[in-house]
Design a protein around this motif. Structure first.
Motif, PDB file in Angstrom:
ATOM      1  N   LEU A 336      99.602  15.207  12.732  1.00 32.81           N
ATOM      2  CA  LEU A 336      98.915  15.671  12.041  1.00 32.81           C
ATOM      3  C   LEU A 336      99.956  15.355  10.224  1.00 32.81           C
ATOM      4  CD1 LEU A 336      96.596  17.383  10.580  1.00 32.81           C
ATOM      5  CD2 LEU A 336      98.469  19.534  10.570  1.00 32.81           C
ATOM      6  N   LYS A 337     100.857  15.093  10.361  1.00 31.12           N
ATOM      7  CA  LYS A 337     101.347  14.079   9.244  1.00 31.12           C
ATOM      8  C   LYS A 337     100.855  13.361   9.019  1.00 31.12           C
ATOM      9  CE  LYS A 337     105.109  17.943   8.204  1.00 31.12           C
ATOM     10  NZ  LYS A 337     106.928  17.897   8.243  1.00 31.12           N
ATOM     11  N   LEU A 340      96.897  12.263   8.191  1.00 30.05           N
ATOM     12  CA  LEU A 340      96.548  12.933   6.856  1.00 30.05           C
ATOM     13  C   LEU A 340      96.922  11.925   5.636  1.00 30.05           C
ATOM     14  CD1 LEU A 340      97.227  16.976   6.394  1.00 30.05           C
ATOM     15  CD2 LEU A 340      95.061  15.858   6.323  1.00 30.05           C
ATOM     16  N   ILE A 364      92.935  14.853  13.099  1.00 34.37           N
ATOM     17  CA  ILE A 364      93.162  16.025  12.487  1.00 34.37           C
ATOM     18  C   ILE A 364      92.228  17.398  12.351  1.00 34.37           C
ATOM     19  CG2 ILE A 364      93.365  16.798   9.522  1.00 34.37           C
ATOM     20  CD1 ILE A 364      93.785  13.354   9.039  1.00 34.37           C
ATOM     21  N   LEU A 376     102.243  25.970   9.489  1.00 31.32           N
ATOM     22  CA  LEU A 376     101.704  25.002   8.400  1.00 31.32           C
ATOM     23  C   LEU A 376     101.864  25.480   7.485  1.00 31.32           C
ATOM     24  CD1 LEU A 376      97.571  25.285   9.870  1.00 31.32           C
ATOM     25  CD2 LEU A 376      98.798  23.231   9.883  1.00 31.32           C
ATOM     26  N   SER A 379     104.980  23.113   6.279  1.00 30.73           N
ATOM     27  CA  SER A 379     104.626  22.113   6.055  1.00 30.73           C
ATOM     28  C   SER A 379     103.817  21.941   4.578  1.00 30.73           C
ATOM     29  CB  SER A 379     104.546  20.782   6.887  1.00 30.73           C
ATOM     30  OG  SER A 379     105.892  21.204   7.654  1.00 30.73           O
ATOM     31  N   GLN A 380     103.620  23.162   4.503  1.00 29.06           N
ATOM     32  CA  GLN A 380     101.978  23.178   3.605  1.00 29.06           C
ATOM     33  C   GLN A 380     102.441  22.501   2.193  1.00 29.06           C
ATOM     34  OE1 GLN A 380     101.991  26.589   0.197  1.00 29.06           O
ATOM     35  NE2 GLN A 380     100.309  27.501   2.558  1.00 29.06           N
ATOM     36  N   GLU A 382     103.764  19.719   1.827  1.00 26.77           N
ATOM     37  CA  GLU A 382     103.466  17.900   1.943  1.00 26.77           C
ATOM     38  C   GLU A 382     102.105  17.683   3.019  1.00 26.77           C
ATOM     39  OE1 GLU A 382     105.739  15.204   6.023  1.00 26.77           O
ATOM     40  OE2 GLU A 382     106.352  16.618   5.457  1.00 26.77           O
ATOM     41  N   LEU A 383     101.420  18.539   3.343  1.00 31.29           N
ATOM     42  CA  LEU A 383     100.409  18.525   4.279  1.00 31.29           C
ATOM     43  C   LEU A 383      99.364  18.347   2.651  1.00 31.29           C
ATOM     44  CD1 LEU A 383     100.627  21.261   6.959  1.00 31.29           C
ATOM     45  CD2 LEU A 383     100.378  18.500   7.129  1.00 31.29           C
ATOM     46  N   SER A 386      98.946  14.929   0.747  1.00 31.86           N
ATOM     47  CA  SER A 386      98.369  14.121   1.563  1.00 31.86           C
ATOM     48  C   SER A 386      97.248  14.402   1.306  1.00 31.86           C
ATOM     49  CB  SER A 386      98.694  13.941   3.149  1.00 31.86           C
ATOM     50  OG  SER A 386      99.863  13.038   2.999  1.00 31.86           O
ATOM     51  N   ALA A 413      90.567  21.863   5.990  1.00 30.95           N
ATOM     52  CA  ALA A 413      92.442  21.790   5.819  1.00 30.95           C
ATOM     53  C   ALA A 413      92.766  22.354   5.368  1.00 30.95           C
ATOM     54  CB  ALA A 413      92.680  20.287   5.888  1.00 30.95           C
ATOM     55  N   ILE A 417      95.305  24.654   5.490  1.00 29.83           N
ATOM     56  CA  ILE A 417      97.157  24.498   4.997  1.00 29.83           C
ATOM     57  C   ILE A 417      96.942  26.212   3.656  1.00 29.83           C
ATOM     58  CG2 ILE A 417      98.181  23.300   4.578  1.00 29.83           C
ATOM     59  CD1 ILE A 417      96.510  21.061   5.156  1.00 29.83           C
TER      60      ILE A 417
END
Length: 825
Positions: A336-337, A340, A364, A376, A379-380, A382-383, A386, A413, A417
Motif C-alpha cells: 500500500l505504501k 500510494l 490502493i 493504518l 503508518s498514518q 507516511e500514508l 503520499s 483513502a 487513513i
C-alpha cells in the motif's frame, strides 16, 4: 564376474543377434517372449537383481535394436499383428523414462515422411494414453535413495514439456490430435496430479519423495505460456484435495516452493489467474511470499506495478492472499505504501498510461479494504503524506479522468487513513468505472487475518452516510414534507428482538488448525470463543484434518480453562472433546486413559476424562452412526444448525396450518431401526483396559483406594458403561473377565457409591457377554459373584445397593436355564 549378471548379458546379446540376423517369425517371437521375464510381467519372472540389471544396463540398447528392426516386412512375420503387439509391449511395460527417451530419439531421427516415423508417433500417443507419462515423472520423484542424474532430468524435462513442438515439427500435416498443445498440456496436468497422489501416499507410508522434478515441469510449462491448460486442470483438483488435508497442503506448498526462480513469475501469475479467490490461493501457496524473495517480488511488485493486465478478480485474489495471514499482512501494508507513492508521483501521472493508473488506484482501494484501522493508524503520517501529494498532482492535471481518479481515491483513502480528521468531498461525474472503484473500497473480511476488520466508512464525507453514499446509482427520493403521515411511526408494532444475538467482530476460523491456534495463542477473546463454538462442527466436517492433530486437540481441550464468561462453556468443551475422540478413537482414548493416572491433574479433570470416554463410546456404538453427525445437546431456542434465526412468523403459520388441517390418514409414521456395525468393537480395548491397570497404585495427589473414593465410584460406573456398550463384540469376554476381577477386589468397599458402581458393572457383564461364553469362560467368576450378590441383597445397609444386587441376581436366574441347557449333553 557374477554368473547371474553374465547370464543376463549373454541372454540379451543372443536376443540382439537373433533379431539382427533371423527372419524366422516363430524364433523371433520366442526370443522376445523370453526377454519379457526381465520386465516382471510373466509368471516365471526373473530374479529382482536380474530385472534391475536388465533395466539399468541393457534396456535402452535393446529398445534401439527393436526400433532398428521396425519395417512392414518384419511386422508381418507373424499374423494378426502379434509381432507389433509384442514389440510395443516393451515400450509400454518397461522402465518408463528410458522408453520415453528412446521413443523421442527415434522420432527425431526418423526420416519424414516414413513408415517408421508414423509407427513410433502412434506408439508414443498410446504411451501417453495409458498413463506412462505419470510413470516417467514418478520415477524422478522417487530417486531419493539413489544418486541424482542432472543431465537425465534436464533431458527428460526438455522432452516432456517440449513434446508438442517436437512432434509438430516432425509430423507437420500428419500430426496427431494427442500432440496438439491444447490436448497435451491438460493431459500433462492430469499426469502431474496422479504423481502428486503417489507422493502423498508414499509420505503417508513413511517413504521419502521429492516433487522437485514436478516443480520444474510445472515451471517450464508455464514459461512456455501454457498456464491455462496445465493449471486449469491442477488448481480445481488441488482446491478440493487441500481443503481437508494438511498433508496435501504441505505437498502443494512444496510443489510451488521448488519452482525455479526463472519460472516463478509465470507460475504465480497462473495460480493467481486460476484460483477462484484469496482463500484458495492462500491454501495453495501458503506463506510462499515470506520464504522466496523471487515470489515476494513477483506478488508485491511486478504484478502490481509492472504488469497491469490482471483482471479485477485476479487483483482481489492477489491482495486478499496477502491479507489472509498475519505473516503476510506486513507485505500488504508495504505494498500500500509503495502504491500510494507511485500513485502520488507527478512523473508517473504524466508518463504512465491511464489504464495503469486505474489499475494502481483500484489496488490502493482493495488494500485499504483489507487493512484494519489499527494497522493504518501505525503508518498514518507516511500514508497521508503520499496521499496528499498525489491529490495535489492529480487535481492539477488537465485530463478529466486523471482528476476523477484523484478525487475518488482521496475521498476513500482519507476516510480510512484519518477517520477523525475533516472529510474530503468532491463533485465528479459518475460512470461505470466510478461505481466499480467504490465497490472495491468496501471492507473485505479475511479468514485468518486479525480480528479487527476495517469499519464501514463513507467514501464521500459525513459521519452519517446519505443515500448517495450508500448507493450512488439508485434513485434519490426525498421526504414529501414534514407533515407527511409517513413521518409517524406510532402505529408500528415493536419488532421482537428476543432471539437477537450480539454481532461479533471476530470471524470464526474455517479450519481445525485455525481453531487450535486460536485456542492456544490468540489474545482476542472473541476469536477464542468463536473458535471454541465452531470447533465441534469443523471436526465432523474434516475428519482427516482432525486426525492429524487429534491428540494435540485433546490435550488443549482437556486443559482448557474458561477465560471469558462463555455461556455453556463446560458443555461446549465436553462435546468438542467427545467429537475429537469419536473421530480418532484409538489414539485419543490411549492419550486420555494415560492422563487419567498421570500427575498434576485435578479430580475434576479426571472425572471429565471418564465422562468423555463414556460419551464417545456411546456414540461409536450407536447403530447407523456412519455418515451421520451426532445429535448431542439441545440447540439454542430459535436456532437452526446453520446458525440462522428461525423467524417467529413461520412457527405461527405452521401451527395455524396444523390446527386447521383435517387429516384422513397420516400413514405409517414408524421408521425402520437404524442398523450398522458397532464401531466401538475395534477400539473398545483402548477405552477399557488402561483404566484398570493402575487403580491400586497411589500417587502423591491421587489415591483411588484412599480419599478419592468419589473418582473410584465414577470409575466403576464408567467401566460398567463401557462393558455394556461392548455388547456382542469380540472383546466382550476378556473385558468381562477383567471387570469381574476388579469387582471382586473391591467388593467390600465401605463407600456406597463405589459399591453401586461395582454392582452395575456385574449387571453389565451379564447383559453384554453371550450366555455360552459366560458358561465357557466366566463360570467360576459368576459363581463367586453370586454368593457375594446374595449377601449384598440381604445385608447391605444402602437400599440402592440392595436393589442393584437383586436385579443382578434376577439376571443370573434368567441365564441359569439357558446355561444349564447349553451345558447338558
Amino acid at each position: 564376474m557374477d554368473p547371474e549378471v553374465s547370464a543376463v548379458r549373454l541372454t540379451v546379446w543372443e536376443a540382439v543377434h537373433i533379431l539382427s540376423s533371423s527372419e524366422d517369425g516363430g524364433r523371433i517371437f520366442c526370443t522376445l517372449g523370453s526377454l519379457k521375464r526381465y520386465l516382471g510381467e510373466t509368471e516365471n519372472s526373473a530374479l529382482p537383481e536380474e530385472q534391475e540389471e536388465f533395466a539399468r544396463i541393457h534396456f535402452s540398447t535393446f529398445l534401439r535394436c527393436l526400433v532398428g528392426k521396425l519395417s512392414p516386412d518384419w511386422l508381418e512375420l507373424l499374423p494378426d499383428g502379434q509381432m507389433e503387439e509384442l514389440w510395443a509391449s516393451f515400450f509400454l511395460e518397461g522402465p518408463a523414462d528410458q522408453a520415453f527417451l528412446v521413443l523421442m530419439e527415434s522420432i527425431e531421427g526418423a526420416a519424414s515422411p516414413s513408415f517408421r516415423l508414423m509407427k513410433m508417433a502412434r506408439l508414443l500417443a498410446r504411451f501417453l494414453s495409458v498413463g506412462r507419462m505419470a510413470a516417467v515423472m514418478e520415477g524422478q520423484c522417487q530417486q531419493q535413495a539413489g544418486p541424482a542424474f542432472p543431465l537425465l532430468q534436464e533431458t527428460l524435462l526438455t522432452k516432456v514439456v517440449g513434446l508438442p513442438d517436437l512432434l509438430g515439427n516432425r509430423l507437420q500435416w500428419e500430426n496427431l490430435a494427442t500432440f496438439f498443445p491444447q490436448n497435451y498440456f491438460p493431459l500433462l496436468g492430469e499426469e502431474v496430479l496422479r504423481v502428486l497422489q503417489v507422493v502423498v501416499d508414499s509420505l503417508r507410508g513413511g517413504l521419502d519423495c521429492s516433487v522437485s522434478f514436478l516443480s520444474q515441469v510445472l515451471g517450464k510449462a508455464c514459461v512456455h505460456g501454457r498456464q491455462k491448460e496445465v493449471l486449469g486442470v491442477l488448481v480445481p483438483r488441488l482446491t478440493v484435495l487441500t481443503q481437508g488435508s494438511c498433508l496435501w497442503q504441505r505437498v502443494c506448498w512444496c510443489l510451488v516452493e521448488r519452482v525455479p526462480d526463472w519460472a516463478m513469475e509465470a507460475v504465480l501469475k497462473g495460480f493467481v489467474e486460476a484460483a477462484p479467490g484469496p482463500e484458495v490461493l492462500s491454501r495453495l501457496l501458503g506463506n510462499l511470499v515470506t520464504k522466496s524473495k523471487k515470489a515476494q517480488f513477483v506478488m508485491t511488485r511486478k504484478l502490481l506495478f509492472l504488469q497491469y493486465s490482471c483482471t479485477m478478480p485476479m487483483l482481489q485474489s492477489l491482495l486478499g492472499y496477502l491479507a489472509m495471514d498475519s505473516q503476510r499482512r506486513s507485505l500488504l501494508m508495504q505494498a500500500l505504501k509503495e502504491l500510494l507513492e507511485t500513485w502520488g508521483s507527478s512523473s508517473a501521472i504524466r508518463h504512465v498510461p491511464l489504464v495503469q493508473q486505474c489499475y494502481v488506484s483500484k489496488a490502493i482501494l482493495i488494500c485499504l479494504a483489507h487493512l484494519g484501522e489499527a494497522e493504518l493508524r501505525d503508518s498514518q503520517d507516511e500514508l497521508l503524506a503520499s496521499l496528499m501529494e498525489g491529490v495535489k498532482s492529480r487535481l492539477d492535471s488537465s485530463l478529466p479522468p486523471v482528476r476523477r481518479l484523484g478525487m475518488i481515491v482521496a475521498e476513500v483513502a482519507s476516510a480510512r487513513i484519518h477517520p477523525e480528521g475533516p472529510p474530503l468531498k468532491f463533485q465528479y461525474e459518475e460512470d461505470e468505472l466510478t461505481r466499480e472503484m467504490l465497490a472495491l473500497a468496501m471492507p473485505q473480511p479475511t479468514a485468518d487475518g486479525p480480528s479487527e476488520a476495517g469499519p464501514s466508512f463513507a467514501p464521500v464525507s459525513g459521519e452519517t452516510p446519505d443515500r448517495e453514499t450508500v448507493d450512488r446509482s439508485g434513485p434519490q427520493v426525498g421526504p414529501e414534507g414534514s407533515d407527511s403521515e409517513l413521518d409517524s411511526d406510532d402505529e408500528f408494532v415493536p419488532y421482537d428482538m428476543s432471539v437477537d444475538r450480539e454481532q461479533r467482530s471476530s470471524k470464526a476460523p474455517s479450519y481445525v488448525r485455525g481453531c487450535l491456534e486460536a485456542l492456544t495463542g490468540s489474545k482476542d477473546w472473541e476469536r477464542w470463543e468463536a473458535a471454541l463454538r465452531a470447533l465441534e462442527g469443523l471436526i465432523f466436517r474434516s475428519p482427516a484434518a482432525t486426525q492429524e492433530v487429534s491428540v494435540e486437540l485433546a490435550k488443549v481441550l482437556l486443559h482448557l480453562e474458561e477465560k471469558t464468561a462463555v455461556a455453556g462453556f463446560e458443555g461446549l468443551r465436553q462435546r468438542t472433546l467427545v467429537a475429537v475422540t469419536v473421530t480418532d478413537p484409538a489414539r485419543v482414548a490411549e492419550y486420555l486413559t494415560a492422563q487419567f493416572y498421570a500427575l498434576n491433574y485435578s479430580l475434576r479433570q479426571r472425572m471429565d476424562i471418564l465422562d468423555v470416554l463414556t460419551l464417545a463410546a456411546q456414540e461409536l456404538s450407536r447403530p447407523g452412526r456412519l455418515g451421520k453427525a451426532p445429535q448431542r445437546g439441545s440447540p439454542d431456542p430459535g436456532s437452526q444448525p446453520g446458525g440462522a434465526v428461525v423467524p417467529a412468523w413461520r412457527a405461527v403459520v405452521e401451527e395455524r396450518v396444523r390446527r386447521k388441517t383435517r387429516w384422513f390418514s397420516k400413514g405409517s409414521v414408524g421408521r425402520a431401526p437404524a442398523v450398522g456395525p458397532n464401531e466401538f468393537n475395534s477400539v473398545a480395548g483402548y477405552f477399557f483396559f488402561p483404566l484398570l491397570q493402575h487403580f491400586d497404585r497411589p500417587l502423591v495427589t491421587f489415591d483411588l483406594l484412599g480419599g478419592d473414593q468419589l473418582v473410584l465410584g465414577r470409575l466403576a460406573h464408567t467401566l460398567g458403561a463401557l462393558m455394556y456398550l461392548a455388547v456382542n463384540t469380540t472383546v466382550a469376554v476378556p473385558m468381562g473377565k477383567a471387570l469381574l476381577e476388579f469387582v471382586w477386589a473391591l467388593r467390600f468397599h465401605g463407600d456406597a457409591y463405589v459399591r453401586r458402581g461395582l454392582l452395575s458393572a456385574v449387571s453389565a457383564v451379564l447383559l453384554s457377554v453371550p450366555a455360552e461364553r459366560l458358561l465357557a469362560d466366566l463360570l467360576d467368576e459368576l459363581l463367586e459373584a453370586r454368593s457375594w450378590l446374595g449377601d449384598v441383597a440381604e445385608k447391605d445397609p444402602d437400599e440402592d445397593c440392595r436393589l442393584l444386587a437383586v436385579k443382578a441376581l434376577l439376571l443370573l436366574e434368567k441365564l441359569r436355564d439357558k446355561l444349564l441347557l447349553l451345558s447338558s449333553p
